[in-house]
Motif scaffolding. Structure first.
Motif, PDB file in Angstrom:
ATOM      1  N   ILE A 112       5.213   0.270   0.777  1.00  0.00           N
ATOM      2  CA  ILE A 112       4.523   1.511   0.384  1.00  0.00           C
ATOM      3  C   ILE A 112       3.365   1.177  -0.548  1.00  0.00           C
ATOM      4  N   SER A 113       3.618   0.285  -1.508  1.00  0.00           N
ATOM      5  CA  SER A 113       2.543  -0.106  -2.425  1.00  0.00           C
ATOM      6  C   SER A 113       1.387  -0.739  -1.662  1.00  0.00           C
ATOM      7  N   PHE A 114       1.702  -1.565  -0.664  1.00  0.00           N
ATOM      8  CA  PHE A 114       0.657  -2.224   0.132  1.00  0.00           C
ATOM      9  C   PHE A 114      -0.199  -1.202   0.859  1.00  0.00           C
ATOM     10  N   TRP A 115       0.438  -0.244   1.526  1.00  0.00           N
ATOM     11  CA  TRP A 115      -0.335   0.708   2.343  1.00  0.00           C
ATOM     12  C   TRP A 115      -1.108   1.698   1.474  1.00  0.00           C
ATOM     13  N   VAL A 116      -0.567   2.059   0.319  1.00  0.00           N
ATOM     14  CA  VAL A 116      -1.318   2.937  -0.591  1.00  0.00           C
ATOM     15  C   VAL A 116      -2.563   2.209  -1.082  1.00  0.00           C
ATOM     16  N   MET A 117      -2.411   0.958  -1.484  1.00  0.00           N
ATOM     17  CA  MET A 117      -3.553   0.180  -1.942  1.00  0.00           C
ATOM     18  C   MET A 117      -4.569  -0.046  -0.825  1.00  0.00           C
ATOM     19  N   THR A 118      -4.079  -0.321   0.363  1.00  0.00           N
ATOM     20  CA  THR A 118      -4.988  -0.558   1.497  1.00  0.00           C
ATOM     21  C   THR A 118      -5.769   0.702   1.839  1.00  0.00           C
ATOM     22  N   ALA A 119      -5.096   1.852   1.834  1.00  0.00           N
ATOM     23  CA  ALA A 119      -5.788   3.114   2.113  1.00  0.00           C
ATOM     24  C   ALA A 119      -6.871   3.368   1.072  1.00  0.00           C
ATOM     25  N   GLY A 120      -6.549   3.124  -0.206  1.00  0.00           N
ATOM     26  CA  GLY A 120      -7.542   3.303  -1.257  1.00  0.00           C
ATOM     27  C   GLY A 120      -8.713   2.354  -1.107  1.00  0.00           C
ATOM     28  N   THR A 121      -8.435   1.116  -0.716  1.00  0.00           N
ATOM     29  CA  THR A 121      -9.497   0.129  -0.516  1.00  0.00           C
ATOM     30  C   THR A 121     -10.448   0.567   0.587  1.00  0.00           C
ATOM     31  N   ILE A 122      -9.896   1.030   1.698  1.00  0.00           N
ATOM     32  CA  ILE A 122     -10.723   1.464   2.825  1.00  0.00           C
ATOM     33  C   ILE A 122     -11.594   2.654   2.429  1.00  0.00           C
TER      34      ILE A 122
END
Length: 562
Positions: free
Chosen positions: A107-117
């Motif tokens: 979950i932490s990975f995908w939240v961070m990835t979404a924010g990065t994009i």
């Protein structure tokens, strides 16, 4: 759990075997980091070419657009993803990771990835050319700020997972000393969360309402103060994982042992004390902050020299004692035992050497009178690169040479090792040329954050142009190093022969003194950290709010439009 076993007369720890689902998780963070390296590095090359006057950006791309992308992607995205992936692997190896914890880690990975994009897309569209520091009154699209917020929120989830991992381990091992690397990870994530709360407040409470139009104005000094409350400990968030490798990984690679578990823990505790309440030394030239409190924070800044020198002493003591045990004599005979042909050692060692001039430059930046000479010149950019892009990134490269093969079930071959040595040397040469010319040009008064190469055609500008050309040469060499690193990464991750690569974690000396239990008194250390922050920031922060100029409320969404 980590178990102990006897080997001869010495005790070694049998660490936890990482499962395939765990390895996929950890590698996912590393994949984002390596993609960020390629994108951010390309933007850096374009910057140096533009500044040299030898290149014009095509398709209407703006210089500050690529400058923002370069800073955000490399300084925030690459570092945060690599650090969290690396630290997850350290925790998994030393204290274990449950399936529920792994779920939250994803979950932490995908939240961070979404924010990065989200943030990256806004920069690419030219809607967020606000530089890495995103100082007001520069304004970006709200989606950029929301993306930044998601990166922080995702990282906080990672921190909670790490804390939970150590908590459960301690619960299952009452009275036992926690593994050193797990202790270090918890310290680093504790510092990260405390520090990032400042910039998160600025983004969520000030920038997002302002960018959405709910507030007409923003208090610039408050926003900058909150940013630098975060901005300086951010540097130590980058450095502490490098310290983890220096303290506990490199000794294993050179065939030695940890010099002192107690010294390592104490150094990390002191680093959290003196890394957060010092943001004013980035604001020495700004009005609106009482000079007394600037002085207090400068003093606290220089206190960080103590754990830094402790770290240098510990690392080189490990080098010497290991060499002496192997029979090397003389004043510097122990240097001969170091594995100079092993890229897992060479890359971080070059990073250690780069930290010497980097630390000296930091002393200049934090000294009021000397800071006046270099403030807002390209000297600061050169300092930033020699500390982060040399010391930290070279250490991260060194970690990658054993971590990636270990996680992908492949081997570090002689060919990859040789390519890694070449890449490390290329990186060091490119950084020496680029950062060195930035330092010299800064001493000559050239401004930072500027795309202009002529500065009006003056004689001084002509001198500056020579150093800008040197920066372009250094940047081009660095870009070659980036391409080579990406190639090496792909080889290690997908094409190297199948096999088992060691996860090198050093042991303590068998006759080492017991680590004092008070070093794990978390309530005490967190309490002292908070007390130092309150001491350094409460009064000046109240003063800033009370003396805010008319029409510039510090928290616009609480006050409304003006």
């Amino acid at each position: 759990m980590a178990l102990s076993k006897k080997v001869g007369q010495e005790e070694e720890t049998a660490y936890i075997t990482l499962s395939k689902p765990e390895k996929r998780l950890y590698m996912s963070f590393i994949y984002v980091a390596i993609i960020s390296l390629l994108i951010g590095g390309t933007m850096g090359l374009l910057q140096t070419l533009v500044r040299s006057g030898q290149f014009n950006l095509p398709f209407g791309i703006g210089y500050y657009q690529i400058l923002t992308l370069h800073g955000v992607v490399l300084a925030l995205v690459l570092t945060t993803f690599f650090i969290i992936g690396f630290q997850y692997s350290l925790m998994g190896k030393t204290v274990g990771m449950s399936s529920k914890q792994r779920m939250w880690a994803w979950i932490s990975f995908w939240v961070m990835t979404a924010g990065t994009i989200m943030a990256a897309v806004m920069i690419l569209l030219g809607r967020a050319s606000v530089l890495y520091t995103f100082y007001a009154p520069l304004k970006a699209h709200p989606i950029f700020y929301i993306g930044l917020s998601l990166i922080f929120i995702g990282s906080w989830i990672s921190a909670i997972v790490n804390w939970r991992q150590l908590y459960l381990w301690k619960k299952a091992h009452p009275g036992e000393k926690s593994p050193l690397l797990a202790f270090m990870v918890v310290i680093n994530m504790l510092m990260w969360v405390i520090a990032s709360l400042g910039v998160a407040v600025a983004v969520i409470v000030q920038f997002i309402p302002w960018s959405l139009g709910y507030a007409a104005t923003i208090d610039v000094l408050i926003s900058r103060t909150l940013f630098w409350y975060f901005g300086h400990p951010l540097v130590y968030f980058w450095l502490l994982p490098a310290y983890m490798a220096w303290y506990a990984i490199i000794p294993k690679i050179i065939g030695g042992r940890i010099f002192s578990d107690s010294l390592a823990r104490l150094a990390f505790i002191l680093l959290i004390f003196f890394s957060i309440p010092v943001g004013f030394h980035h604001q020495l030239t700004e009005p609106g902050i009482d000079p007394t409190w600037k002085f207090v924070q400068v003093v606290l800044t220089f206190m960080v020299v103590v754990p830094t020198l402790m770290t240098a002493f510990s690392i080189f003591a490990t080098f010497e004692t290991t060499g002496r045990k192997k029979g090397f004599k003389g004043l510097f005979g122990w240097l001969k035992h170091l594995p100079w042909r092993d890229v897992r050692f060479l890359a971080p060692f070059i990073g250690m050497l780069a930290f010497i001039p980097g630390g000296a430059g930091g002393i200049i930046n934090a000294s009021h009178q000397m800071n006046e000479v270099v403030h807002n010149t390209i000297w600061v950019t050169g300092h930033f690169h020699i500390t982060i892009a040399a010391t930290v990134i070279l250490t991260f490269f060194g970690i990658s040479y054993w971590l990636v093969p270990h996680l992908t079930g492949r081997r570090l071959t002689k060919q990859i090792n040789r390519l890694g040595i070449i890449q490390s040397i290329i990186w060091a040469v490119g950084m020496l040329i680029m950062s060195g010319s930035m330092h010299i040009e800064g001493l000559l008064g050239a401004p930072r954050r500027s795309a202009f190469s002529t500065y009006g055609g003056t004689e001084q500008a002509h001198v500056w142009e020579q150093y800008q050309l040197a920066q372009a040469i250094g940047g081009s060499i660095l870009f070659i190093g980036i391409i080579l690193m990406v190639y090496i990464f792909i080889k290690m991750a997908f094409f190297a022969p199948k096999g088992e690569e060691e996860y090198p974690i050093a042991e303590e000396e068998p006759d080492a003194r017991p680590t004092p239990k008070f070093l794990e008194n978390w309530k005490l250390w967190i309490g002292i950290t908070i007390a130092l922050i309150l001491f350094a920031y409460t009064i000046p922060f109240i003063d800033i709010i009370q003396n805010a100029p008319p029409g510039s409320p510090p928290f616009p969404n609480l006050i409304g439009n003006n």
